[in-house]
Design a protein around this motif. Structure first.
Motif, PDB file in Angstrom:
ATOM      1  N   UNK A 143       0.836  -1.206   0.000  1.00 18.78           N
ATOM      2  CA  UNK A 143       0.000   0.000   0.000  1.00 18.78           C
ATOM      3  C   UNK A 143       0.871   1.257   0.000  1.00 18.78           C
ATOM      4  N   UNK A 144       1.926   1.231   0.792  1.00 18.65           N
ATOM      5  CA  UNK A 144       2.821   2.387   0.860  1.00 18.65           C
ATOM      6  C   UNK A 144       3.511   2.622  -0.484  1.00 18.65           C
ATOM      7  N   UNK A 145       3.918   1.531  -1.131  1.00 16.13           N
ATOM      8  CA  UNK A 145       4.563   1.649  -2.441  1.00 16.13           C
ATOM      9  C   UNK A 145       3.610   2.213  -3.487  1.00 16.13           C
ATOM     10  N   UNK A 146       2.328   1.856  -3.359  1.00 20.12           N
ATOM     11  CA  UNK A 146       1.341   2.292  -4.358  1.00 20.12           C
ATOM     12  C   UNK A 146       0.789   3.691  -4.103  1.00 20.12           C
ATOM     13  N   UNK A 147       0.683   4.071  -2.827  1.00 19.21           N
ATOM     14  CA  UNK A 147       0.011   5.339  -2.537  1.00 19.21           C
ATOM     15  C   UNK A 147       0.624   6.158  -1.433  1.00 19.21           C
ATOM     16  N   UNK A 164      -0.643   8.494   2.724  1.00 12.27           N
ATOM     17  CA  UNK A 164      -2.108   8.532   2.821  1.00 12.27           C
ATOM     18  C   UNK A 164      -2.760   7.163   2.641  1.00 12.27           C
ATOM     19  N   UNK A 165      -2.267   6.364   1.676  1.00 15.57           N
ATOM     20  CA  UNK A 165      -2.864   5.050   1.456  1.00 15.57           C
ATOM     21  C   UNK A 165      -2.534   4.108   2.606  1.00 15.57           C
ATOM     22  N   UNK A 166      -1.363   4.257   3.192  1.00 16.45           N
ATOM     23  CA  UNK A 166      -1.011   3.450   4.357  1.00 16.45           C
ATOM     24  C   UNK A 166      -1.934   3.763   5.534  1.00 16.45           C
ATOM     25  N   UNK A 212       8.273   2.937   6.126  1.00 25.26           N
ATOM     26  CA  UNK A 212       8.409   1.829   5.197  1.00 25.26           C
ATOM     27  C   UNK A 212       9.348   2.146   4.035  1.00 25.26           C
ATOM     28  N   UNK A 213      10.035   3.292   4.106  1.00 23.48           N
ATOM     29  CA  UNK A 213      11.163   3.527   3.200  1.00 23.48           C
ATOM     30  C   UNK A 213      12.372   2.713   3.646  1.00 23.48           C
ATOM     31  N   UNK A 214      12.365   2.304   4.916  1.00 20.27           N
ATOM     32  CA  UNK A 214      13.416   1.445   5.461  1.00 20.27           C
ATOM     33  C   UNK A 214      13.072  -0.015   5.201  1.00 20.27           C
TER      34      UNK A 214
END
Length: 488
Positions: free
Chosen positions: A362-366, A369-371, A425-427
């Motif tokens: 979800x974080x990768x896609x949005x 905000x999506x997370x 979640x960039x880590x």
């Protein structure tokens, strides 16, 4: 029930929380007042309450669904088509399903049985600050830039320097939660409480508290914090379950050296260093395939019902054997059965602090905000998933599950924190997910455990591989459906 507080009122030590609640309900007159009283309970509960003056039953459970309560009313509102209403905490009947935890219900008995929704709960929300996405997300420190030059320990130290106050707040909330969960019981084990009820004067020296213990982040933090609030002379049981590895390529290997056993022993070593005087009863619970097949058919499948997926089967069976507490203590290699009445579990940590792989997607896609939306959705549906199942499984052993990460005060604290103070979640995996909890573990001295990646019980215990099947967790599990023997 298992609560020390109703609203702002603390239940006096030694008093029954059920009796305390019933006294309060007797002093109110309307359905609305009953619902308002139930809604301020802090802790897990389920209830079927008959108000004689209204000739009504009010029923429901806490908003997270931590206690099991089932019925045969499929739509939850309106008249029943069946001639009788069944409400039960167990799942012995094939027509039963979980009572939705999103509402409270009134049952009336005029010409027909009528079920009406009388109270609906507000949805769980994160971060209500009315700011733009740019202001909300734009200034976050980017720790991912440090990956090439700093170790995981150094990155967590840098995180602590920035978010020390937030980590301390989580620590305080969890300590309060665990303290209320472990002290809200007689200081007696399962055997001694029976002797006490029979009129015997007992000084119990056995374990009263256990932890479902994989050696992962969630359970190890619970163990380290429990150590701080539990009397020094009391032992703590660490229940670690394993199913046999297939070791054809290495016949000399220990077939029970599964990932959770290895991380469990690693975390035990860290806990022993934190408090050498504590008696940690690390119980190795090894389950052979033959016993798994037998107990699933004779007992576990019925407890898991109405849940029915492959994932329900794997987790439910692993939890049943783990919380049975029958194994061998590594301290003396003697057989042991945990006498603890309370078992702490790590449920709720992953949902709130982005511990699952789907959170990364979800974080990768949005982005952030999506997370946020995903975490809100997961917390709003958590009562529909597995907590009722877990409650039935532990109750089968006469044990009470306690879920500190789902304590109302812990949930409220985490919900009001900006998302980037809890996760990044960039880590990479094992660092950015649940980073606030990893920082807490690191701060307490659980340095190795702090950077352990998430591993679900079905994979860590290796139950998912024991029967050598290729299947998806969401599929209906034929091993469960074929084992069920239920009343119609």
């Amino acid at each position: 029930m298992a609560t020390s507080r109703i609203g702002d009122e603390h239940i006096p030590k030694g008093h029954s929380d059920t009796k305390f609640l019933l006294d309060k309900l007797e002093n109110v007159e309307t359905v609305e007042e009953i619902c308002n009283t139930l809604e301020i309970i802090k802790g897990p509960w389920s209830l079927i309450y008959y108000k004689k003056s209204l000739n009504r039953i009010i029923t429901g459970r806490d908003r997270f669904g931590r206690h099991s309560l089932l019925w045969n009313c499929l739509n939850g509102d309106g008249e029943l088509s069946c001639p009788q209403l069944i409400i039960s905490s167990s799942s012995q009947c094939s027509t039963l399903c979980e009572i939705p935890a999103s509402s409270l219900y009134q049952i009336s008995f005029e010409n027909t049985i009528s079920v009406k929704k009388v109270y609906s709960r507000n949805p769980y929300e994160i971060n209500k600050k009315p700011v733009s996405d740019h202001e909300f997300f734009g200034w976050i420190p980017d720790f991912s830039d440090l990956l090439d030059s700093k170790s995981s320990d150094q990155i967590i130290s840098d995180y602590l320097n920035i978010w020390q106050k937030e980590v301390e707040g989580l620590k305080a909330a969890l300590l309060d939660s665990i303290k209320s969960r472990v002290h809200c019981q007689p200081m007696l084990c399962k055997a001694c409480v029976l002797l006490h009820l029979n009129g015997n004067q007992i000084k119990c020296t056995h374990s009263k508290v256990a932890i479902l213990f994989s050696g992962g982040l969630d359970s190890s933090v619970l163990a380290a914090l429990t150590d701080r609030v539990w009397p020094e002379n009391e032992s703590i049981d660490l229940l670690n379950v394993a199913f046999p590895l297939r070791t054809k390529n290495n016949p000399t290997a220990n077939k029970f050296d599964v990932p959770d056993r290895l991380t469990g022993l690693q975390a035990l070593e860290e806990l022993q260093k934190l408090n050498p005087s504590r008696k940690w009863n690390f119980c190795e619970i090894n389950v052979e395939l033959e016993e798994l097949l037998e107990m699933r058919k004779s007992r576990i499948a019925t407890l898991i019902h109405p849940a029915s997926t492959v994932l329900d089967d794997s987790i439910g069976c692993a939890q049943w054997f783990a919380t049975r507490g029958r194994g061998v203590l590594i301290s003396n290699n003697e057989e042991y059965v945990s006498p603890a009445r309370v078992v702490l579990m790590g449920a709720g940590a992953d949902e709130q602090m982005a511990g699952y792989a789907r959170h990364r997607q979800k974080f990768a896609n949005g982005g952030w905000p999506l997370l946020v939306s995903e975490i809100e959705m997961e917390m709003n549906r958590i009562s529909e998933r597995n907590l009722g199942r877990d409650n039935r499984i532990l109750a089968d052993h006469g044990r009470a599950p306690r879920l500190p990460y789902l304590d109302e005060m812990v949930v409220e604290y985490l919900a009001q924190l900006p998302i980037w103070t809890k996760v990044d979640l960039r880590l990479p995996i094992g660092l950015g997910d649940k980073i606030i909890l990893r920082a807490l573990a690191f701060q307490m001295g659980l340095n190795k455990t702090a950077i352990e990646p998430k591993r679900a019980i079905q994979f860590g215990s290796r139950i998912a591989k024991t029967e050598a099947r290729k299947e998806k967790g969401s599929q209906i599990c034929d091993r469960l459906t074929k084992s069920l023997v239920l009343e119609q």
